[in-house]
Scaffold this motif. Structure first.
Motif, PDB file in Angstrom:
ATOM      1  N   SER A 174     -15.386  32.762  -0.900  1.00 47.36           N
ATOM      2  CA  SER A 174     -15.669  33.401   0.387  1.00 47.36           C
ATOM      3  C   SER A 174     -14.940  34.728   0.514  1.00 47.36           C
ATOM      4  CB  SER A 174     -15.252  32.474   1.534  1.00 47.36           C
ATOM      5  OG  SER A 174     -13.862  32.157   1.447  1.00 47.36           O
ATOM      6  N   SER A 175     -13.777  34.839  -0.106  1.00 50.12           N
ATOM      7  CA  SER A 175     -13.028  36.100  -0.051  1.00 50.12           C
ATOM      8  C   SER A 175     -13.790  37.222  -0.724  1.00 50.12           C
ATOM      9  CB  SER A 175     -11.657  35.930  -0.712  1.00 50.12           C
ATOM     10  OG  SER A 175     -11.799  35.555  -2.073  1.00 50.12           O
ATOM     11  N   SER A 176     -14.510  36.903  -1.789  1.00 54.80           N
ATOM     12  CA  SER A 176     -15.320  37.909  -2.472  1.00 54.80           C
ATOM     13  C   SER A 176     -16.449  38.393  -1.578  1.00 54.80           C
ATOM     14  CB  SER A 176     -15.885  37.334  -3.770  1.00 54.80           C
ATOM     15  OG  SER A 176     -16.728  38.258  -4.411  1.00 54.80           O
ATOM     16  N   GLN A 177     -17.075  37.480  -0.856  1.00 53.87           N
ATOM     17  CA  GLN A 177     -18.159  37.855   0.045  1.00 53.87           C
ATOM     18  C   GLN A 177     -17.643  38.721   1.189  1.00 53.87           C
ATOM     19  OE1 GLN A 177     -20.061  34.255   1.333  1.00 53.87           O
ATOM     20  NE2 GLN A 177     -20.318  33.449  -0.728  1.00 53.87           N
ATOM     21  N   VAL A 178     -16.572  38.281   1.804  1.00 53.23           N
ATOM     22  CA  VAL A 178     -16.004  39.037   2.920  1.00 53.23           C
ATOM     23  C   VAL A 178     -15.526  40.405   2.451  1.00 53.23           C
ATOM     24  CG1 VAL A 178     -14.154  39.094   4.632  1.00 53.23           C
ATOM     25  CG2 VAL A 178     -15.367  36.959   4.170  1.00 53.23           C
ATOM     26  N   GLY A 179     -14.910  40.434   1.276  1.00 54.79           N
ATOM     27  CA  GLY A 179     -14.432  41.709   0.752  1.00 54.79           C
ATOM     28  C   GLY A 179     -15.554  42.698   0.518  1.00 54.79           C
TER      29      GLY A 179
END
Length: 654
Positions: A350-355
């Motif tokens: 999810s951090s990759s998506q948000v980033g």
């Protein structure tokens, strides 16, 4: 002596020589006391006497020779130093090339003497860096990589030079691509792969090198006039760097967007100079580039991007060809970015998506929004924001807040309002609730501005009330596309004044819709005189057909109003003399620009990404059919009159 007494034996004691004297005597026996006493040495006449070739020298011998050469260099003797430098210098004409074994031995020697390669040896280091080491064997590449690692660790002053050399080997013409006939042909994709491995290794050794690397990446980016392949190759390699240097991801993506938007603007400027039918042909006939990036990287020598022809072509043809190449360039890079972001958004983390979304929002604020008349770059945001209702809310809120912020420049506020209206109107995944919320946001802000501006208003003035007119135009644009979302459903309450009136309308509208239009359109600010004529005309047709509001009488009145009469205080008391032509030009400059960022997207390769996200213009039931019938009838009348006058073409006569 008494008889019978035996004689006493007398013992002779020999004097003992010292050890030092004995050693000196031994040395005298071994070493002749004078040159005349040296023994003669004879040589066998059958033994060949010659100088040892470089390739015959052992690594130990070469290492010692390099060490002595570097020492003598500091003392002013450059003989041996120049010989080392010549090992890495490209041969000229019929000179014999340095063998791979010799090159390996000298590189090994430099590896073990990096502490001596100070600033005074910069030309030697640069010669080694400029050699074709990336196109040689895996063993030599590994050895040279160790040399680079030791070099930047012991002599940090060479770190920028090393990184610059590696980045330059990621272009369409890598310096390390060997021209030697003795070496096997290494594909460019392999050279790029090796360069990435070395950069990754150096960043692990010197983490602070990231800032230096980013500066070099920025300066090495191809110019916007460079070929399509130059941009594709470099952008591909930049995106690959983000895989092993995530700390640079946001900066690299922003860099690509900045350069892409320059190409985008250049294309729009060039297309504006062409006829409309030529413009459509340029975009629609752009060939689709190959999707296999490796084939693009390896087949660059077959590129015909910049091939010159002996055929004479006119200036318009040359301009069309240049525009076509820029469109291809933009299309390919956008498709590459769509693919990259799609992979990031599809990642399980999810951090990759948000980033990724945060990077897009940051680019919008710093790069896209301040750029006037960008045409295609912003569709990255258009597509990926619609992946989530939460992202839609953030983007809509960002645009609304910017367009209402008095502290922001007027141009930025106007652009934000255009993005807000265009996104809400064209976004297929923008819900009806969001459309209504945006309408309410804009209506509330317009009501406040009317209260603020109307008391001192003498008439329409774009210069003084530009942000107000921009918001009104945004409201009109949204209504033209999303008017169905403002109707009252059977389960919704509406006031008594929303019931069918003397006009006989059968549609019912949400409370506040008609009031907002009435308040602004008939205010002293007179926005229909300033808003883009094309949008005003379309809104008037739709609003009249749907019985929302009737504005044709106002449009007729506006035809007699000169905007220049209200432009600035000096023009109020004394008008300048003007001709009909200057008056027309002045009027055109006093209208809002008809720019909405998410107009139809026609790039052939990358348009696949927005399919299903984009709302095409569908018109109003019953209105466009009547217009088409009237147009056909008018065309028939024109054709008949042309035939009667003898001016019709063959097609019209038929």
């Amino acid at each position: 002596m008494p008889v019978g007494t035996p004689p006493t034996a007398t013992t002779k004691h020999r004097a003992r020589k010292s050890t030092l004297s004995r050693k000196r005597e031994d040395d005298d026996l071994l070493v002749p006391s004078s040159p005349s006493k040296r023994s003669k040495v004879s040589f066998d006449s059958d033994v060949e006497v010659r100088l040892v070739e470089e390739w015959e020298k052992t690594p130990t011998v070469i290492q010692e020779a390099v060490r002595r050469a570097l020492l003598k260099r500091s003392a002013g003797d450059n003989t041996g130093y120049d010989q080392i430098k010549a090992v890495y210098t490209p041969v000229k004409n019929n000179q014999e090339e340095t063998s791979s074994a010799t090159l390996r031995n000298y590189t090994f020697a430099l590896l073990n003497n990096v502490s001596m390669l100070n600033k005074g040896c910069a030309d030697l280091v640069h010669a080694a860096l400029a050699s074709d080491w990336l196109s040689r064997s895996e063993g030599y590449v590994h050895l040279f990589t160790q040399f680079l690692a030791n070099l930047v660790s012991a002599q940090t002053l060479y770190l920028p030079d090393v990184l610059r050399m590696l980045v330059e080997n990621m272009t369409t013409a890598p310096p390390s691509q060997s021209q030697s006939e003795d070496l096997a042909d290494v594909p460019r994709s392999q050279i790029y792969h090796r360069a990435h491995k070395v950069i990754q290794y150096l960043l692990q050794i010197v983490p602070s090198a990231c800032r230096i690397l980013l500066s070099i990446l920025t300066n090495t980016f191809p110019h916007q006039t460079d070929s399509r392949r130059a941009h594709i190759v470099y952008a591909h390699n930049l995106l690959r760097i983000t895989e092993y240097a995530p700390v640079l991801q946001a900066d690299i993506l922003t860099l690509i967007t900045e350069r892409l938007i320059k190409v985008d603007l250049q294309v729009q400027e060039d297309l504006e100079d062409l006829a409309e039918e030529v413009e459509e042909g340029v975009v629609q006939h752009v060939p689709k580039a190959r999707s296999d990036i490796n084939s693009v990287l390896d087949d660059l020598q077959d590129s015909d991007d910049d091939t010159e022809t002996d055929e004479e072509v006119d200036e318009d043809t040359l301009r069309t060809q240049a525009i076509t190449k820029n469109v291809e360039k933009m299309d390919c890079i956008l498709d590459m970015l769509f693919t990259y972001y799609d992979q990031m958004m599809s990642a399980p983390s999810s951090s990759s998506q948000v980033g990724s979304v945060e990077v897009l929002f940051s680019q919008f604020q710093t790069v896209i929004l301040p750029t006037h008349r960008s045409r295609h770059t912003q569709f990255l945001l258009f597509h990926f924001v619609q992946q989530s209702p939460a992202h839609i809310d953030v983007f809509v809120g960002m645009c609304a807040q910017t367009s209402f912020d008095k502290k922001r420049p007027a141009m930025v506020r106007q652009a934000a309002a255009a993005y807000l209206a265009s996104f809400v109107a064209r976004g297929m995944h923008v819900s009806s609730d969001t459309v209504r919320e945006v309408w309410d946001y804009i209506s509330t802000e317009l009501k406040r501005q009317v209260r603020e501006f109307e008391p001192g208003c003498r008439g329409p003035d774009l210069q003084r009330y530009s942000t107000y007119y921009t918001l009104v135009q945004a409201l009109l644009y949204i209504f033209c596309f999303r008017w169905r979302d403002f109707e009252s459903g059977p389960d919704e309450d509406y006031e008594e004044d929303e019931l069918p009136s003397i006009y006989g309308e059968e549609r019912h509208w949400r409370p506040g819709v008609k009031e907002t239009l009435q308040l602004n359109i008939f205010s002293k600010l007179n926005p229909l005189k300033v808003c883009s004529p094309g949008i005003v005309t379309e809104f008037a047709r739709i609003a009249h057909h749907l019985h929302v509001i009737y504005v044709y009488h106002l449009l007729e009145t506006n035809k007699r109003i000169r905007l220049s009469n209200y432009h600035g205080p000096s023009n109020y008391s004394q008008l300048n003399r003007e001709t009909a032509l200057t008056a027309k030009r002045e009027e055109e400059h006093q209208h809002l620009d008809e720019y909405f960022p998410f107009d139809p997207y026609h790039l052939p390769k990358s348009k696949r990404w927005i399919e299903g996200d984009y709302r095409e213009w569908t018109g109003v039931p019953g209105l466009d059919e009547d217009k088409a019938a009237e147009s056909d009838s008018l065309d028939e009348e024109v054709e008949d009159s042309d035939v009667e006058a003898g001016t019709g073409t063959e097609e019209s006569i038929e």
